[in-house]
Design an enzyme around this catalytic site. Structure first.
Site, short mmCIF file in Angstrom:
data_model
loop_
_atom_site.label_atom_id
_atom_site.label_comp_id
_atom_site.label_asym_id
_atom_site.label_seq_id
_atom_site.Cartn_x
_atom_site.Cartn_y
_atom_site.Cartn_z
N ASP A 93 0.87 -1.17 0.00
CA ASP A 93 0.00 0.00 0.00
C ASP A 93 0.91 1.22 0.00
OD1 ASP A 93 -2.62 1.34 2.12
OD2 ASP A 93 -2.16 1.62 0.02
N SER A 94 0.35 2.38 -0.39
CA SER A 94 1.22 3.56 -0.66
C SER A 94 1.54 4.35 0.60
CB SER A 94 0.48 4.49 -1.61
OG SER A 94 -0.77 4.83 -1.01
N GLY A 95 0.83 4.08 1.70
CA GLY A 95 1.11 4.85 2.91
C GLY A 95 0.10 5.96 3.14
N GLY A 96 -0.71 6.26 2.13
CA GLY A 96 -1.70 7.34 2.27
C GLY A 96 -2.59 7.11 3.48
N PHE A 97 -3.09 5.91 3.58
CA PHE A 97 -4.02 5.58 4.68
C PHE A 97 -3.35 5.73 6.03
CE2 PHE A 97 -7.81 3.56 6.23
CZ PHE A 97 -7.43 2.82 7.33
N ASP A 147 -2.77 8.18 -2.26
CA ASP A 147 -4.11 8.76 -2.31
C ASP A 147 -4.51 9.29 -0.94
OD1 ASP A 147 -4.12 6.27 -1.06
OD2 ASP A 147 -6.26 6.00 -1.44
N GLN A 190 -11.80 6.90 -5.13
CA GLN A 190 -12.34 7.43 -3.90
C GLN A 190 -13.77 7.95 -4.13
OE1 GLN A 190 -11.07 7.08 -0.96
NE2 GLN A 190 -8.99 6.40 -1.44
N GLY A 217 -11.36 4.19 0.40
CA GLY A 217 -12.32 5.01 1.14
C GLY A 217 -13.47 4.24 1.75
N ASP A 267 -7.94 -7.36 1.51
CA ASP A 267 -6.91 -7.46 2.55
C ASP A 267 -7.52 -6.99 3.86
OD1 ASP A 267 -6.43 -4.32 2.08
OD2 ASP A 267 -5.46 -4.96 3.95
N CYS A 305 -12.29 -28.07 10.92
CA CYS A 305 -11.09 -27.51 10.29
C CYS A 305 -9.97 -28.53 10.28
CB CYS A 305 -10.67 -26.25 11.05
SG CYS A 305 -9.19 -25.48 10.38
N CYS A 307 -6.76 -27.70 9.78
CA CYS A 307 -5.45 -27.02 9.90
C CYS A 307 -4.63 -27.63 11.03
CB CYS A 307 -5.63 -25.52 10.10
SG CYS A 307 -5.77 -24.96 11.80
N CYS A 310 -5.94 -27.05 14.58
CA CYS A 310 -7.15 -27.80 14.96
C CYS A 310 -6.91 -29.29 15.04
CB CYS A 310 -8.27 -27.49 13.98
SG CYS A 310 -8.75 -25.76 14.08
N HIS A 336 -4.56 -20.60 12.43
CA HIS A 336 -5.93 -21.08 12.16
C HIS A 336 -6.77 -20.00 11.45
CE1 HIS A 336 -10.01 -22.53 12.47
NE2 HIS A 336 -10.28 -21.33 12.96
C1 LIG Z 1 -9.13 -1.15 7.43
N1 LIG Z 1 -9.88 -0.41 6.46
C2 LIG Z 1 -9.22 0.19 5.44
N2 LIG Z 1 -7.89 0.05 5.22
C3 LIG Z 1 -7.65 0.87 4.14
C4 LIG Z 1 -6.43 1.13 3.51
C5 LIG Z 1 -5.15 0.55 4.06
C6 LIG Z 1 -4.90 -0.84 3.85
C7 LIG Z 1 -3.48 -1.11 4.40
O1 LIG Z 1 -3.32 -0.66 5.75
C8 LIG Z 1 -2.81 -1.69 6.58
O2 LIG Z 1 -3.85 -2.22 7.38
C9 LIG Z 1 -4.55 -1.25 8.15
C10 LIG Z 1 -2.31 -2.73 5.65
O3 LIG Z 1 -0.96 -2.47 5.36
C11 LIG Z 1 -3.18 -2.56 4.42
O4 LIG Z 1 -2.47 -2.84 3.26
C12 LIG Z 1 -6.44 2.07 2.44
N3 LIG Z 1 -5.25 2.38 1.82
C13 LIG Z 1 -5.24 3.33 0.84
N4 LIG Z 1 -4.08 3.66 0.25
N5 LIG Z 1 -6.39 3.98 0.44
C14 LIG Z 1 -7.60 3.69 0.98
O5 LIG Z 1 -8.61 4.30 0.59
C15 LIG Z 1 -7.65 2.69 2.02
C16 LIG Z 1 -8.87 2.37 2.66
C17 LIG Z 1 -8.85 1.46 3.72
N6 LIG Z 1 -9.83 1.02 4.55
ZN LIG Z 2 -8.06 -24.68 12.18
#
Ligand SMILES: CNc1nc2c(CC[C@H]3O[C@@H](OC)[C@H](O)[C@@H]3O)c3nc(N)[nH]c(=O)c3cc2[nH]1
Ligand SMILES: [Zn+2]
Length: 372
Positions: A93-97, A147, A190, A217, A267, A305, A307, A310, A336
């Site tokens: 992910d780009s780090g925006g969040f 973003d 978005q 978003g 994810d 399960c 796994c 389990c 699990h």
């Molecule tokens: C939980 N809900 C949620 N997570 C989000 C993430 C992070 C996921 C990333 O953040 C980290 O988990 C919180 C992990 O590394 C994951 O790849 C988002 N990332 C970006 N760039 N833009 C979004 O609009 C966005 C929306 C999300 N909604």
């Molecule tokens: Zn299991």
């Protein structure tokens, strides 16, 4: 082309589809759940264990790896795959969040975002160019554009300005991307919970032509029904011949509902995070292992399960480990939970193959019947 998406089958019952993504590090079958390994590790799991449970792709995170250990160090190690000994696909992910939700946010400008590190309060600046420089250095097979994930709820005017800046940033990401043939850059749509703004963002981002698109978003505190409604009018705007990634989702019900609405990639930190807190997702619903009722329960965590956890450990033992704050508790419950979601997506793919995903949803909810 860094990736090639193959649409294998479209469901008649719903918007679900079966697909395959070829990447430089192997194939991803969709719909797929991607375990989150934010700091270059899926917490409590070794790469070997991830392969045991058939994890096909894992996530890592630009914001965290830039702050620690630094993207140049990972580059010197030969890139993220080598550094963490994972030779299958990775998505960053780009780090925006994270900048908007974790760092101590200083200022958003057209140029980018000034923030303070959540680790030591030091001042940093992330821009579309900087995010792409970091993701190019890490070397993931799929990288996300920089973003702004608009907060929820948010004023319409804020969401509109934010999505338009995200579009300008997406263009800058595309221009800054130095390895388009090796790393697929996905655009992020978005527009908050506003239908016309989602349509505007989808058009603007898709016009920039990326190899795949994410719906951003969402999963930001809105009711699940609202998320499903946004998906209902957003995924049909997205190209059929490219992967669709719903970021940050999610729980078993959201994965099934998202697949029904045409999402290919998911994810979520939920399965790994709740595992460390002693909560398991099982075929009979949620099991909170620390509960006293399991003290002398020598039955498996999940009787349905297969796994490793389990097959070999009882609820009583897992409860003991949790109460004793043993590291093995997090390891066994995480193993699990991830196995459970990966198996769930295998069943979703099989249901799509047989064009019976809506029936599968009914069966699953009857058996499972709980919200997390
Ligand atoms: C939980 N809900 C949620 N997570 C989000 C993430 C992070 C996921 C990333 O953040 C980290 O988990 C919180 C992990 O590394 C994951 O790849 C988002 N990332 C970006 N760039 N833009 C979004 O609009 C966005 C929306 C999300 N909604
Ligand atoms: Zn299991």
């Amino acid at each position: 082309m860094a990736i090639k998406y193959e649409l294998i089958k479209e469901c008649k019952q719903s918007g679900a589809r079966l697909g395959r993504i070829q990447t430089p590090h192997g194939i991803i079958e969709t719909p797929i759940f991607m375990p989150v390994g934010t700091q270059a590790t899926v917490k409590a799991m070794t790469p070997e264990e991830l392969k045991d449970i058939d994890a096909q792709i894992i996530l890592s995170n630009t914001y965290h790896l830039y702050l620690r250990p630094g993207h140049r160090l990972v580059e010197k190690a030969g890139g993220l795959h080598k550094f963490m000994n994972w030779d299958r696909p990775i998505l960053t992910d780009s780090g925006g969040f994270q900048v908007f939700s974790l760092g101590d946010l200083r200022k958003i400008t057209e140029e980018g975002v000034e923030f303070r590190s959540h680790l030591d309060g030091s001042k940093h600046f992330l821009s579309p160019e900087k995010a792409i420089e970091i993701e190019n250095a890490l070397g993931a097979d799929i990288i996300m554009a920089f973003d702004e994930c608009a907060p929820y709820p948010a004023e319409r005017s804020y969401v509109k300005n934010s999505l338009e800046r995200t579009t300008r940033w997406a263009k800058r990401c595309k221009e800054a991307h130095s390895k388009p043939d090796q790393q697929a850059l996905f655009g992020i749509i978005q527009g908050g919970m506003y239908k016309d703004l989602r349509e505007q963002s989808a058009k603007e981002i898709i016009d920039l032509d990326f190899p795949g698109y994410a719906v951003g978003g969402l999963s930001v505190g809105e009711p699940k029904e609202l998320m499903y409604e946004v998906l209902e009018y957003t995924t049909p705007l997205m190209p059929k011949d490219k992967p669709r990634y719903l970021m940050g989702v999610g729980s078993p019900d959201c994965l099934i509902e998202g697949a029904i609405r045409g999402i290919d990639m998911f994810d979520c930190v939920l399965p790994t995070r709740i595992a460390r807190n002693g909560t398991a997702m099982t075929s009979l619903g949620k099991v909170v292992i620390k509960n006293a009722k399991y003290t002398e329960d020598f039955s498996p965590l999940d009787p349905n399960c297969s796994c490793n956890t389990c097959k070999n450990y009882s609820k009583a033992y897992l409860r003991h480990l949790y109460k004793a704050e043993e590291i093995l508790s997090a390891r066994l419950v995480t193993y699990h939970n991830l196995h459970f979601l990966i198996e769930l997506m295998k069943n979703v793919r099989e249901a799509i193959r047989q064009d019976r995903l809506l029936d599968y949803r009914k069966e699953f909810f009857e058996k499972y019947g709980y919200e997390i």
